[in-house]
Every structure is written in structure tokens, then in C-alpha cells.
Design a protein around this motif. Structure first.
Motif, mmCIF file in Angstrom:
data_model
loop_
_atom_site.group_PDB
_atom_site.id
_atom_site.type_symbol
_atom_site.label_atom_id
_atom_site.label_comp_id
_atom_site.label_asym_id
_atom_site.label_seq_id
_atom_site.Cartn_x
_atom_site.Cartn_y
_atom_site.Cartn_z
ATOM 1 N N VAL A 190 0.815 -1.060 0.000
ATOM 2 C CA VAL A 190 -0.014 0.003 0.053
ATOM 3 C C VAL A 190 0.872 1.457 0.139
ATOM 4 O O VAL A 190 0.778 2.166 -0.761
ATOM 5 N N LEU A 191 1.922 1.241 0.732
ATOM 6 C CA LEU A 191 2.973 2.365 0.980
ATOM 7 C C LEU A 191 3.485 2.490 -0.500
ATOM 8 O O LEU A 191 3.774 3.752 -1.059
ATOM 9 N N ALA A 192 3.746 1.401 -1.025
ATOM 10 C CA ALA A 192 4.561 1.564 -2.445
ATOM 11 C C ALA A 192 3.451 2.016 -3.753
ATOM 12 O O ALA A 192 3.994 2.962 -4.696
ATOM 13 N N VAL A 193 2.065 1.814 -3.271
ATOM 14 C CA VAL A 193 1.218 2.380 -4.227
ATOM 15 C C VAL A 193 1.458 4.158 -3.994
ATOM 16 O O VAL A 193 1.454 4.731 -5.113
ATOM 17 N N PHE A 194 1.515 4.450 -2.906
ATOM 18 C CA PHE A 194 1.508 5.943 -2.650
ATOM 19 C C PHE A 194 2.843 6.524 -3.186
ATOM 20 O O PHE A 194 2.933 7.711 -3.821
#
Length: 395
Positions: A190-194
Motif C-alpha cells: 500500500v505504501l508502494a502505491v503512494f
């Protein structure tokens, strides 16, 4: 052959190789890649980038490396894919290198799929970019979180390089990938998406569907993800954007977040989404309501938000909230209320009630509040205001 290779890579070899010795090493490397066992092949592949520079790999050696991508040993396949990514010039894949790497993107070993995703972005020729995006989209949903992270980063690299082709196709790809991975069970993904979204400078690639997915993550249990979501809305949802959904209320709700970092990011994002003086009355009343929260930290953040969104004309409800906050039981709330009064009322523009409220804090029991109130009195005064000079001198 393997002993000969170990001899070449011995720590005692400090002299730079001559042209003749380099040719000999390449010939021996080719021989090992074609006929050596899995240990020798793996070690030779690991050594190959130090023998030959990128872009100067002979065709015969490249064919042998591509054949190693089909080897039964996972270590040999992984190192062969890594060699292709390092030594093949960008966008100049030849002799089936790109096809071999594409096939390894579906390997049974996650480490090989991870290496293949990284290498594919480097070796994919321009005419196969559409196929590259399709493969990356499939790897965004990989069973291993590390491969999903690498695929998201690869998508960002392709888009940022400007080689992605039709913006509509890329926008649809990003929407599908982002909306799916923002619900990922692994927080790292999820953090990689941001991180991927932060690289997309062209805001035309961000749709309402993507923003809705970001808003849904603002209730996540991990404060890192809530913080990333709030910051992403500040980057992607600037004023003037033609988005159907209103981003201001979800961000305003984060002003009451239990983590101070999220509250601070929400205040900064609100300042971007709501320029001073442009807040609708309904939204302004919601901010005023938060100033009465039982939690003192929420009251402080709400007062800060109130000072950022108020314009030259102060709403009656906002003025009453500030007057009440000046008398709050918590020192940090009183301090913030005084700071907001200084911000919204320039020299000489404060009403009598505001000036009197500030004067009452000159003898506050908290030292910082007394200091801020004295500064507020100075900023609210104008030369010739006799009504203030006597009480100020007495204090």
C-alpha cells in the motif's frame, strides 16, 4: 573449467585485464555457459558483468545467457535474468532477450519474477511497450508482496520516462492497479502505491476512481498509510481540478486523527484544498464543531485549521469559537486560539471582544500563553488606541 574460473576470480588478481585476457575470459565464460554444470554456470553469470561492459556483450555469449534463462536450476535462471538487465542496452534487446525475460515474469520462484520485472523495464524495445504494461499489470497482482512492490515501481518508471504511449490506456492501467493494491493485505505494498502516485506529475492520469480508493485508506489502522493518503490528496487534488468528489470533508475528518503526524498533514492538505476565505459555510461550521471536541489535541488542530481557512471576513460562529477557546482549560488550546486571533485580525481590525479576550490572558498561569498574549496585544494595537494603552501598561 570451474577451477580455471576460480583462478580468474581469485582475490590476488589486482592487475587490470588486457584485451587478450578479456577475450580469453569471454571464451572461457561462453564455454562454461554452454557446457558447465549449474554451479559453474551460476558463478560465471555472477562474474560476467565485471568482465564485459554494458552494451558490449558478444552475440554468442548473449545467446548462451538467454538459454540459461530456461535452466532447471533457479539460481542460474535468476542470475541469467539479472545479467540481461545489466548488460543489454536500454530499449535495444535482441536475440530473444526480451521474450526470455517476459517468460521469467511467470516463473514459479518469486525471486526470479522479481528480477525479471526489474530487468524487463530495461530491455523491452519500444514496439513491445504495450506488452510490457500488460505484463506489469499482471505482476501488480502477484502472489508475493515483493514482486507486487517491484511491479508498481516499474509502472512508475515507465510512466515517468514518457514511453508509456496512449495516456488513456496508461490512466486505465494505473486506476486498476492502484484501486486493487490500495486494498492489499501487505502494508508495504500500500505504501508502494503512494510512492508510485507521488511520481506521477501529470495529474491527468489520476481519476475519481483513484481518489475514492485513496479516501478509503484514510481509515486504515496503520498511521503510516493514513499519513500517506492525506499527503497524496494534497498532491493530487489541488484546487481547480475537475474531480467529481469533494476531498475536503475526508481530509477534515483526519484533523481529529489520534496521531499527531496525520493531524499535521491534514492541516497542510486543507490549506491546499481550501484557500483562505473560500470555505463554504457548511464546511466552516464543521471545523467550528471540532473546536469543541473533548480531546484537547483535536481542539488545537481544529483551531489551526480554522485560522488557515478563514478569510478577511470572520464568520460569527468562528469568532465565538475563538473567544471560547481563549478561555479553554488546556494551555495549548489557549495558546493556539491566541495565535489564530493574531492571524485573522491584522493591526487595528480586531473587535473589542477579541481585544478584551486577549487582555485577560496577560496574567495567565502558563508562561507560554502569557508570552503569546503579549505578542497578540502588540499586533492588534495601532498607534492612538487609548482604550488599550492603560490596561496594557497596567499589565
Amino acid at each position: 573449467r570451474f577451477l580455471f574460473y576460480l583462478e580468474l576470480s581469485a582475490p590476488g588478481m589486482t592487475e587490470p585485464p588486457t584485451e587478450e585476457s578479456l577475450d580469453g575470459e569471454l571464451r572461457e565464460s561462453l564455454n562454461i555457459l554452454l557446457h558447465g554444470d549449474w554451479r559453474a554456470r551460476g558463478t560465471t553469470l555472477e562474474r560476467l558483468p565485471s568482465i564485459v561492459a554494458a552494451g558490449f556483450l558478444p552475440g554468442s555469449v548473449l545467446v548462451a545467457v538467454v538459454d540459461c534463462c530456461q535452466h532447471r536450476d533457479p539460481a542460474v535462471r535468476q542470475r541469467a535474468v539479472e545479467v540481461i538487465g545489466k548488460l543489454i542496452p536500454r530499449r535495444q534487446a535482441a536475440l530473444g532477450a526480451a521474450e526470455a525475460v517476459e517468460e521469467r515474469c511467470r516463473d514459479t520462484e518469486w525471486a526470479i519474477r522479481l528480477a525479471a520485472v526489474d530487468a524487463l523495464v530495461e530491455v523491452c524495445p519500444p514496439e513491445r511497450l504495450q506488452s510490457l504494461l500488460t505484463i506489469l499489470q499482471s505482476r501488480v497482482g502477484d502472489s508475493d508482496r515483493r514482486v507486487r512492490q517491484a511491479a508498481l515501481a516499474a509502472v512508475a518508471r515507465v510512466v515517468r520516462a514518457g514511453d508509456a504511449g496512449d495516456p488513456a490506456v496508461v490512466g486505465e492501467l494505473l486506476s486498476n492497479a492502484v484501486c486493487a493494491r490500495l486494498k492489499d493485505e501487505a502494508d508495504e505494498v500500500v505504501l508502494a502505491v503512494f510512492e508510485t502516485l507521488s511520481l506521477l506529475v501529470d495529474r491527468q492520469l489520476v481519476t475519481d476512481t483513484v481518489l475514492q480508493a485513496i479516501v478509503c485508506t484514510m481509515e486504515h489502522k496503520d498511521y503510516h498509510i493514513r499519513l500517506a493518503a492525506v499527503r497524496a490528496l494534497g498532491q493530487l487534488g489541488a484546487p481547480g481540478e475537475s474531480f467529481a468528489m469533494d476531498l475536503r470533508r475526508p481530509v477534515l475528518a483526519r484533523v481529529a486523527d489520534p496521531d499527531w503526524r496525520v493531524r499535521g498533514a491534514a492541516l497542510d492538505t486543507l490549506e491546499v484544498l481550501i484557500p483562505a476565505g473560500s470555505a463554504p459555510e457548511a464546511l466552516l461550521l464543521e471545523v467550528v464543531h471540532l473546536t469543541r471536541s473533548p480531546d484537547w489535541a483535536t481542539r488545537v488542530a481544529a483551531l489551526d485549521a480554522l485560522g488557515r481557512v478563514l478569510g478577511p471576513v470572520v464568520h460569527t460562529a468562528a469568532e465565538e469559537a475563538l473567544m471560547s477557546a481563549v478561555q479553554d482549560e488546556h494551555a495549548h488550546v489557549r495558546e493556539q486560539a491566541l495565535a489564530v486571533l493574531c492571524r485573522v485580525y491584522p493591526h487595528g481590525a480586531a473587535p473589542v471582544e477579541a481585544r478584551q479576550a486577549v487582555l485577560t490572558r496577560l496574567d495567565d498561569r502558563d508562561r507560554i500563553v502569557r508570552q503569546v498574549s503579549s505578542q497578540a496585544v502588540y499586533r492588534m494595537m495601532t498607534p492612538g488606541q487609548a482604550s488599550l494603552s492603560r490596561p496594557v501598561t497596567r499589565a
